[in-house]
Design an enzyme around this catalytic site. Sequence first.
Site, mmCIF file in Angstrom:
data_model
loop_
_atom_site.group_PDB
_atom_site.id
_atom_site.type_symbol
_atom_site.label_atom_id
_atom_site.label_comp_id
_atom_site.label_asym_id
_atom_site.label_seq_id
_atom_site.Cartn_x
_atom_site.Cartn_y
_atom_site.Cartn_z
ATOM 1 N N ARG A 1 0.773 -1.318 0.065
ATOM 2 C CA ARG A 1 -0.032 0.005 -0.127
ATOM 3 C C ARG A 1 0.845 1.198 -0.019
ATOM 4 O O ARG A 1 1.005 1.984 -1.008
ATOM 5 C CB ARG A 1 -0.867 -0.155 1.289
ATOM 6 C CG ARG A 1 -1.960 0.952 1.341
ATOM 7 C CD ARG A 1 -1.793 2.303 1.760
ATOM 8 N NE ARG A 1 -1.111 2.374 2.888
ATOM 9 C CZ ARG A 1 -0.498 3.542 3.452
ATOM 10 N NH1 ARG A 1 -0.450 4.748 2.535
ATOM 11 N NH2 ARG A 1 -0.048 3.857 4.649
ATOM 12 N N ASP A 2 1.368 1.318 1.082
ATOM 13 C CA ASP A 2 2.205 2.640 1.243
ATOM 14 C C ASP A 2 3.554 2.853 0.173
ATOM 15 O O ASP A 2 3.771 3.844 -0.274
ATOM 16 C CB ASP A 2 3.232 2.952 2.592
ATOM 17 C CG ASP A 2 3.343 4.408 2.869
ATOM 18 O OD1 ASP A 2 3.345 5.189 2.088
ATOM 19 O OD2 ASP A 2 3.605 4.507 4.176
ATOM 20 N N HIS B 1 5.967 4.460 12.555
ATOM 21 C CA HIS B 1 5.964 4.654 11.043
ATOM 22 C C HIS B 1 6.658 5.680 10.520
ATOM 23 O O HIS B 1 6.388 6.726 10.307
ATOM 24 C CB HIS B 1 4.242 4.884 10.674
ATOM 25 C CG HIS B 1 3.965 4.846 8.961
ATOM 26 N ND1 HIS B 1 3.324 3.937 8.451
ATOM 27 C CD2 HIS B 1 4.356 5.798 8.003
ATOM 28 C CE1 HIS B 1 3.224 4.192 7.141
ATOM 29 N NE2 HIS B 1 3.736 5.386 6.942
ATOM 30 N N CYS C 1 4.662 9.107 -0.151
ATOM 31 C CA CYS C 1 3.507 9.582 -0.027
ATOM 32 C C CYS C 1 3.091 10.446 -1.104
ATOM 33 O O CYS C 1 3.817 11.427 -1.232
ATOM 34 C CB CYS C 1 3.056 10.290 1.338
ATOM 35 S SG CYS C 1 1.218 10.992 1.185
HETATM 36 P P1 HMG Z 1 -12.733 14.405 -2.350
HETATM 37 O O1 HMG Z 1 -12.452 14.963 -3.868
HETATM 38 O O2 HMG Z 1 -12.965 15.728 -1.336
HETATM 39 O O3 HMG Z 1 -14.020 13.704 -2.270
HETATM 40 O O4 HMG Z 1 -11.708 13.383 -2.053
HETATM 41 P P2 HMG Z 1 -15.540 13.650 -3.079
HETATM 42 O O5 HMG Z 1 -16.481 13.204 -2.078
HETATM 43 O O6 HMG Z 1 -15.800 14.927 -3.532
HETATM 44 O O7 HMG Z 1 -15.089 12.685 -4.220
HETATM 45 C C1 HMG Z 1 -14.386 12.925 -5.312
HETATM 46 C C2 HMG Z 1 -14.486 11.859 -6.217
HETATM 47 O O8 HMG Z 1 -13.902 10.624 -5.694
HETATM 48 C C3 HMG Z 1 -15.912 11.445 -6.725
HETATM 49 O O9 HMG Z 1 -15.890 10.929 -7.988
HETATM 50 C C4 HMG Z 1 -16.247 10.287 -5.674
HETATM 51 O O10 HMG Z 1 -17.174 9.427 -6.205
HETATM 52 C C5 HMG Z 1 -14.808 9.557 -5.539
HETATM 53 P P3 HMG Z 1 -16.430 11.590 -9.118
HETATM 54 O O11 HMG Z 1 -17.975 12.016 -9.015
HETATM 55 O O12 HMG Z 1 -15.696 13.038 -9.392
HETATM 56 O O13 HMG Z 1 -16.296 10.709 -10.353
HETATM 57 N N1 HMG Z 1 -14.358 9.087 -4.423
HETATM 58 C C6 HMG Z 1 -14.199 7.694 -4.411
HETATM 59 N N2 HMG Z 1 -13.840 6.694 -5.182
HETATM 60 C C7 HMG Z 1 -13.484 5.491 -4.690
HETATM 61 N N3 HMG Z 1 -13.248 5.292 -3.477
HETATM 62 C C8 HMG Z 1 -13.460 6.042 -2.457
HETATM 63 C C9 HMG Z 1 -14.179 7.298 -2.998
HETATM 64 N N4 HMG Z 1 -14.373 8.562 -2.092
HETATM 65 C C10 HMG Z 1 -14.763 9.443 -2.967
HETATM 66 N N5 HMG Z 1 -13.390 5.978 -1.074
HETATM 67 C C11 HMG Z 1 -11.061 11.714 -0.443
HETATM 68 C C12 HMG Z 1 -11.841 12.995 -0.605
HETATM 69 C C13 HMG Z 1 -10.617 11.285 0.941
HETATM 70 C C14 HMG Z 1 -11.998 10.575 -1.118
HETATM 71 C C15 HMG Z 1 -9.820 11.963 -1.360
HETATM 72 O O14 HMG Z 1 -8.861 13.044 -0.947
HETATM 73 C C16 HMG Z 1 -8.706 10.610 -1.198
HETATM 74 O O15 HMG Z 1 -9.092 9.568 -1.806
HETATM 75 N N6 HMG Z 1 -7.451 10.927 -0.726
HETATM 76 C C17 HMG Z 1 -6.623 9.841 -0.643
HETATM 77 C C18 HMG Z 1 -5.141 10.248 -0.489
HETATM 78 C C19 HMG Z 1 -4.339 9.156 -0.045
HETATM 79 O O16 HMG Z 1 -4.632 8.115 -0.232
HETATM 80 N N7 HMG Z 1 -3.108 9.361 0.340
HETATM 81 C C20 HMG Z 1 -2.111 8.588 0.648
HETATM 82 C C21 HMG Z 1 -2.514 7.776 1.873
HETATM 83 S S1 HMG Z 1 -2.228 8.746 3.427
HETATM 84 C C22 HMG Z 1 -0.470 8.111 3.719
HETATM 85 O O17 HMG Z 1 0.169 7.609 2.719
HETATM 86 C C23 HMG Z 1 0.143 8.476 4.845
HETATM 87 C C24 HMG Z 1 0.382 7.131 5.592
HETATM 88 O O18 HMG Z 1 1.174 6.191 5.092
HETATM 89 C C25 HMG Z 1 1.048 7.356 7.106
HETATM 90 C C26 HMG Z 1 2.207 8.516 6.917
HETATM 91 O O19 HMG Z 1 3.179 8.073 6.147
HETATM 92 O O20 HMG Z 1 2.204 9.332 7.688
HETATM 93 C C27 HMG Z 1 -1.052 6.407 6.189
HETATM 94 MG MG MG Z 2 3.442 6.400 5.130
#
Ligand code: HMG
Ligand code: MG
Length: 304
Positions: A21-22, A213, A246
Amino acid sequence: MLNTIQNTLPKSVNIVEVGPRDGLQNEKSNITVEQKVELINRLSKTGLAHIESASFVSPKWVPQMASSDLVMKDIEKKEGIIYSALTPNMRGFENAIASGCKQVAVFAAASEGFSQKNINCSISESLKRFEPIIEAAKSHNIPVRGYVSCVIACPYDGETEPSQVSTLTKEILDMGCYEVSLGDTIGVGTPLKTAKMLEACLHDSSTSQLAGHFHDTYGQALANVLIAMQMGISTFDSSVAGLGGCPYAKGASGNLASEDLVYMLENMGVSTGIDLAGLCETGRWISAMLNRTNASKVGLATAS
Ligand code: HMG
Ligand code: MG
């Protein structure tokens, strides 16, 4: 002296493998479902007990995770291994459940800047989004892990106050997460900064509720693990071959390489239950597959 140091170390450590995933979420090259599935299947044979395997986020935001439903359905799920997935909202949670996920994770940030850039909402709005997920998870008997990102510093807002991390961590635990993984997302932490952040968290959370992490951007991750272990933490996230980063934290490299973590722990008498040779082999395999340099020093050192 040696005894005193040894007495600060746990007998065993839990490793959460976050490479699929990450790691893969940040890869530039196209990765097929088959390659993702094979990575997880290979990791499943190494003794890992928890593999974060997928992410049910918006495919517009993180295209590499778009096929998470297929990945979750196609992997060979081995008895005793947790195959978890990130779920940022109810839609993600429902998709995760439909794909057979038995554990999920919600993710928040300790800084407003990262929260906006990563999940397009404020910290308090993100907690509101998590409420129904945690509620629904309870009714399905699904444990929820929590993440707090940017626990040392944020690429947008600068240094993070330890008190901000501890307050948010406590809130997420109180909401029902069984554990919070503290993310040094951009890998800038040093052991003393890590200790200061952990000391704040340990005022209101217990060692068994916290995980480390550490991204390895500045080569500090193993040192941060060591100090965290000496403060009683015994769960760490890592990524095979040091994959990842990320997409919303420019310049962030991968997590601490799982091979390097296992090597350090096992050679200090801290048990991980993981077959290091098998893990190294998997790290070399995925590095070759992605045509990328293996970021594990142990993986490179043991290559024949
Ligand atoms: P948004 O644009 O504010 O949400 O995104 P929305 O509700 O307006 O939806 C936008 C579009 O996405 C729509 O599609 C939704 O249907 C779709 P459209 O109508 O435009 O065709 N949608 C989805 N599709 C599939 N699955 C879903 C979903 N939700 C909405 N669940 C949202 C808000 C949270 C969805 C967006 O910002 C997002 O997906 N962000 C994810 C970012 C991410 O994954 N980052 C990396 C992971 S975090 C990380 O790596 C840190 C970590 O490792 C710890 C560390 O290192 O610190 C964990
Ligand atoms: Mg991370």
